[in-house]
Design an enzyme around this catalytic site. Sequence first.
Site, mmCIF file in Angstrom:
data_model
loop_
_atom_site.group_PDB
_atom_site.id
_atom_site.type_symbol
_atom_site.label_atom_id
_atom_site.label_comp_id
_atom_site.label_asym_id
_atom_site.label_seq_id
_atom_site.Cartn_x
_atom_site.Cartn_y
_atom_site.Cartn_z
ATOM 1 N N GLY A 270 0.865 -1.484 -0.016
ATOM 2 C CA GLY A 270 0.030 0.135 0.110
ATOM 3 C C GLY A 270 0.897 1.331 -0.059
ATOM 4 O O GLY A 270 0.706 2.381 -0.672
ATOM 5 N N ASP A 271 1.974 1.287 0.677
ATOM 6 C CA ASP A 271 2.926 2.470 0.517
ATOM 7 C C ASP A 271 3.436 2.494 -0.513
ATOM 8 O O ASP A 271 3.804 3.609 -1.065
ATOM 9 C CB ASP A 271 3.918 2.106 1.831
ATOM 10 N N CYS A 272 3.723 1.523 -1.340
ATOM 11 C CA CYS A 272 4.503 1.652 -2.628
ATOM 12 C C CYS A 272 3.347 1.949 -3.840
ATOM 13 O O CYS A 272 3.640 2.817 -4.399
ATOM 14 C CB CYS A 272 4.846 0.239 -2.991
#
Length: 483
Positions: free
Chosen positions: A270-272
Amino acid sequence: MKPLVVLGDVMLDVDVDGTVDRLCPGTPAAVVDVRRELRRPGGAGLAALLAARSTDEVLLITAVADDETGRALLDLLSSELTVLSVALRGTTVRKTRVLVGGQSLVRLDTGDGTADPAPVDAEVERALRSAGAILVADYGGGVAGHPDVRRALTELAPTVPIVWDPHPRGPAPTRGARLISPNLSEARLFHRPGPAAPGSGRDAVARDAAGPDVVELAANLRDDWLAHSVAVTTGEAGAVLADGRRVRTVPVPVDARITSSAEPDTCGAGDCFAATVSANLLAGATVAEAVSDAVAAAARFIVAGGACTLSVPVDPAVPVDPVVPTRPTPPRLGSAFDVAAGIRAEGGRVVATGGCFDLLHPGHVSLLRQARALGDALIVCLNSDDSVRRLKGLGRPILPARDRARLLTELASVDAVAIFDEPSPVALLERLRPDVWVKGGDYAGAPLPESEVVHRHGGETVLIPTVHGYSTSRLVAAAQVSG
């Protein structure tokens, strides 16, 4: 170009990797023999680190205490981006996973820090006002709920693209965000459907993961949050994007899909995704273009090994200094396959890395030393002369394979070298079956064909940060100019 500002809560993620072969006397508790400790920034820190790999200037606004965990976090982040901190009440959060055989045995959480709502200083205000795009990576620690921060985000939304990665324990996104990106389970929690007409099926939105219901969910959340767009990420199915009044499915590209039967580590996906969307919007992409690229980048990130690829090995006796291993005594003799077989027979871990290694430089040496610290032997898969020529063009390699191999084996960190002729060492790795495959951190987000075969045989991929400023091509170019 204006900077990308990442705003949110950080934590220190720690993986303690070990083996289990006995139980504690008198109890059913497993005894874990610790082999290594890996650290990486978590939360908004991971998002900022990923953004820094594709964007020239990244500023991270977060809350960190002046404690051992906070200082370790700043050490991991400060070499690649600028960190500005608001006040933190309590201690910096640390999440420690104990892993055995790549599987999580238990997670230990420490730290109770939350952002202090006291007024932020002028430097934080200036950073927000200078942003070309803003990513809010909310992890429920209070930074996204800070009154001054929310006021600034509301004012900036009409002119600055804001991407908001929400958290169930955090506040609602401020109105006018360019894109909000919950995953499917979060989206179900966020949407509170009102009474539905009989037979309308609207209350199924929060239950079903399939097709039309996710489309409706994305559209409803866009309206609930008064956002320009909402992208609900759906794992291997990609994402559903409600952009303006249009809703569409964004699938994972075929060449980025996971083909291994092994369960992938999705930590950090999700951060990527959010970091890639933000970097693309900063560069002028449309929301649809940014989301399409982010779906592919997140999938490739998982294939490459996920967040653990950004981890830094730490010697528990010397916490700030990555381990500098030495060659076992006496040296291991024989081919790369003999070395690998011998290590496995002893119950050890085989580490492999690959490349041309044409003109050894400090960046190579740093990568090899850190790679060797991840196991009990390091095997270098070396491109043959023909392979280098196909990759780099005429005039390369500068040194023939036999000389490059000889130089590598003289290093204390290298136990064996295996030369291959193909463009990638996939066929060689099928035979070696390393426990760890190592590449430089500049491959973060890029497709790694080697990862599939390594993961299929139960191994993992680790990306190690590169030493800035060193590359063989740059050295060759400098030599040509000076000559």
